[in-house]
Design a protein around this motif. Structure first.
Motif, PDB file in Angstrom:
ATOM      1  N   LEU A  81      35.318  30.363  21.166  1.00 44.32           N
ATOM      2  CA  LEU A  81      36.401  31.288  21.502  1.00 44.32           C
ATOM      3  C   LEU A  81      37.622  30.966  20.661  1.00 44.32           C
ATOM      4  N   SER A  82      38.265  31.996  20.137  1.00 47.56           N
ATOM      5  CA  SER A  82      39.535  31.817  19.434  1.00 47.56           C
ATOM      6  C   SER A  82      40.615  31.536  20.472  1.00 47.56           C
ATOM      7  N   THR A  83      41.257  30.380  20.356  1.00 49.55           N
ATOM      8  CA  THR A  83      42.243  29.971  21.346  1.00 49.55           C
ATOM      9  C   THR A  83      43.535  29.545  20.673  1.00 49.55           C
ATOM     10  N   GLY A  84      44.557  29.439  21.452  1.00 50.07           N
ATOM     11  CA  GLY A  84      45.900  29.140  20.958  1.00 50.07           C
ATOM     12  C   GLY A  84      46.912  29.622  21.975  1.00 50.07           C
ATOM     13  N   PRO A  85      46.892  30.930  22.330  1.00 51.45           N
ATOM     14  CA  PRO A  85      47.726  31.391  23.451  1.00 51.45           C
ATOM     15  C   PRO A  85      47.238  30.722  24.737  1.00 51.45           C
ATOM     16  N   LEU A  86      48.034  29.834  25.283  1.00 51.15           N
ATOM     17  CA  LEU A  86      47.564  29.027  26.404  1.00 51.15           C
ATOM     18  C   LEU A  86      47.383  29.849  27.672  1.00 51.15           C
ATOM     19  N   GLY A  87      46.414  29.446  28.472  1.00 52.23           N
ATOM     20  CA  GLY A  87      46.141  30.099  29.740  1.00 52.23           C
ATOM     21  C   GLY A  87      44.990  31.086  29.701  1.00 52.23           C
ATOM     22  N   ILE A 121      45.734  30.946  34.673  1.00 54.98           N
ATOM     23  CA  ILE A 121      44.829  29.870  35.071  1.00 54.98           C
ATOM     24  C   ILE A 121      44.444  30.020  36.540  1.00 54.98           C
ATOM     25  N   TRP A 122      45.415  30.293  37.372  1.00 53.58           N
ATOM     26  CA  TRP A 122      45.162  30.345  38.810  1.00 53.58           C
ATOM     27  C   TRP A 122      44.444  31.623  39.221  1.00 53.58           C
ATOM     28  N   GLU A 123      44.648  32.698  38.474  1.00 52.57           N
ATOM     29  CA  GLU A 123      43.852  33.905  38.719  1.00 52.57           C
ATOM     30  C   GLU A 123      42.378  33.632  38.423  1.00 52.57           C
ATOM     31  N   ALA A 124      42.119  32.918  37.338  1.00 54.24           N
ATOM     32  CA  ALA A 124      40.734  32.555  37.010  1.00 54.24           C
ATOM     33  C   ALA A 124      40.153  31.624  38.066  1.00 54.24           C
ATOM     34  N   CYS A 125      40.972  30.710  38.558  1.00 45.93           N
ATOM     35  CA  CYS A 125      40.504  29.793  39.604  1.00 45.93           C
ATOM     36  C   CYS A 125      40.064  30.547  40.852  1.00 45.93           C
ATOM     37  N   MET A 126      40.865  31.540  41.267  1.00 51.70           N
ATOM     38  CA  MET A 126      40.496  32.332  42.439  1.00 51.70           C
ATOM     39  C   MET A 126      39.175  33.056  42.231  1.00 51.70           C
ATOM     40  N   ALA A 171      45.114  18.702  44.984  1.00 50.04           N
ATOM     41  CA  ALA A 171      45.210  19.526  46.196  1.00 50.04           C
ATOM     42  C   ALA A 171      45.260  21.008  45.846  1.00 50.04           C
ATOM     43  N   LYS A 172      45.922  21.338  44.755  1.00 53.11           N
ATOM     44  CA  LYS A 172      46.008  22.752  44.342  1.00 53.11           C
ATOM     45  C   LYS A 172      44.622  23.298  43.996  1.00 53.11           C
ATOM     46  N   PHE A 173      43.880  22.574  43.152  1.00 53.77           N
ATOM     47  CA  PHE A 173      42.556  23.072  42.777  1.00 53.77           C
ATOM     48  C   PHE A 173      41.613  23.105  43.975  1.00 53.77           C
ATOM     49  N   GLU A 174      41.698  22.122  44.835  1.00 53.69           N
ATOM     50  CA  GLU A 174      40.849  22.141  46.029  1.00 53.69           C
ATOM     51  C   GLU A 174      41.211  23.311  46.933  1.00 53.69           C
ATOM     52  N   ALA A 175      42.498  23.633  47.029  1.00 54.68           N
ATOM     53  CA  ALA A 175      42.919  24.777  47.837  1.00 54.68           C
ATOM     54  C   ALA A 175      42.401  26.093  47.264  1.00 54.68           C
ATOM     55  N   PHE A 176      42.184  26.109  45.942  1.00 54.99           N
ATOM     56  CA  PHE A 176      41.635  27.300  45.301  1.00 54.99           C
ATOM     57  C   PHE A 176      40.110  27.312  45.325  1.00 54.99           C
TER      58      PHE A 176
END
Length: 275
Positions: free
Chosen positions: A115-121, A157-162, A198-203
């Motif tokens: 994947l072409s990456t650079g723009p974070l998130g 990131i958190w939208e992907a986590c959900m 705790a954040k990732f576990e909550a997600f």
């Protein structure tokens, strides 16, 4: 893992650090800090855990690695070269005009780059899509997304986590290069994230913490992630930005600073040069 395997992986990491400093000094460009912190993470993945096919980079059975923290491309390139995706000598073209080894990974041009990456998130969302696609194809391949801890400031990131949790995407493993430093300062100064586990576990993620510079601990953590079913996993890999070069360690200035002649000599003296 055997002591012989551990020694082999550590020797590779040493060689990659030396080569990285050499090429970034010669080119007077690149990102040393985050490349050095992710060294063991990438090395253990490519030389122990995942299935890839350098002679057939698009083999559908391959595991996928997405370097979401795309500024660490120099270390990814060095690992891919050692694995046989392109000649090691091509590292000398880093960031040259029309090179295949651009400042950030380019999936169109560079063998082994997913994947072409650079723009974070963005990388975690794309990795999630890859994992869902593989599941539809009933593939046994696994997807790994390597994130920076400054990067998790991003809402995507958190939208992907959900979504990963909702769809129980257990063929996806995220690896957080948890070095505590980003471009403009420490994570605590720029955007404190509090209790990250705790954040990732909550997600809804399975969290595994490990020393991100201990090859044995990383391999054990990868194994735990692969064994976990019904939910995505994330490795919280505790690392040091600039690991291996004391005057770079933990310093945000070395996120993307050119390496001067005196600094190069000091780094080579400290690393012991090529073994």
């Amino acid at each position: 893992m055997t002591e012989q395997e551990r020694a082999y992986l550590n020797e590779l990491c040493h060689k990659f650090r030396v080569d990285l400093i050499e090429v970034l000094h010669e080119k007077q460009t690149g990102h040393p800090g985050g490349s050095l912190s992710v060294c063991e993470i990438l090395t253990t993945l490519y030389f122990h855990t995942i299935n890839v096919y350098p002679d057939d980079p698009k083999n559908p059975a391959r595991d996928r690695v997405v370097l979401s923290k795309g500024h660490a491309a120099p270390m990814l390139y060095r690992v891919l070269a050692e694995k046989g995706f392109f000649p090691v000598e091509e590292m000398q073209t880093l960031r040259d005009f029309e090179t295949r080894l651009q400042g950030h990974p380019c999936a169109q041009d560079t063998p082994g780059v997913e994947l072409s990456t650079g723009p974070l998130g963005l990388g975690l969302s794309a990795a999630l899509g890859m994992a869902l696609s593989l599941r539809l194809d009933k593939s046994d391949a696994h997807v790994y997304a390597i994130l920076g801890d400054g990067e998790i400031n991003e809402g995507t990131i958190w939208e992907a986590c959900m979504s990963a949790s909702k769809f129980a995407v257990d063929n996806l493993t995220a690896i957080l290069d948890l070095n505590g430093v980003q471009l403009d300062g420490t994570v605590a100064e720029i955007m404190p994230m509090g209790n990250i586990r705790a954040k990732f576990e909550a997600f809804g993620w399975h969290c595994i913490e490990c020393d991100g510079h201990d090859v044995g601990a990383l391999i054990d953590a990868y194994g735990q992630a692969l064994a976990k079913k019904g939910m995505p996993s994330i490795l919280l890999a505790h690392t040091v930005k600039g690991k291996g070069v004391s005057f770079m360690e933990g310093k945000n200035a070395w996120h993307g600073k050119p390496i001067g002649d005196a600094e190069y000599e000091a780094a080579m003296l400290e690393l012991g040069g090529a073994k």
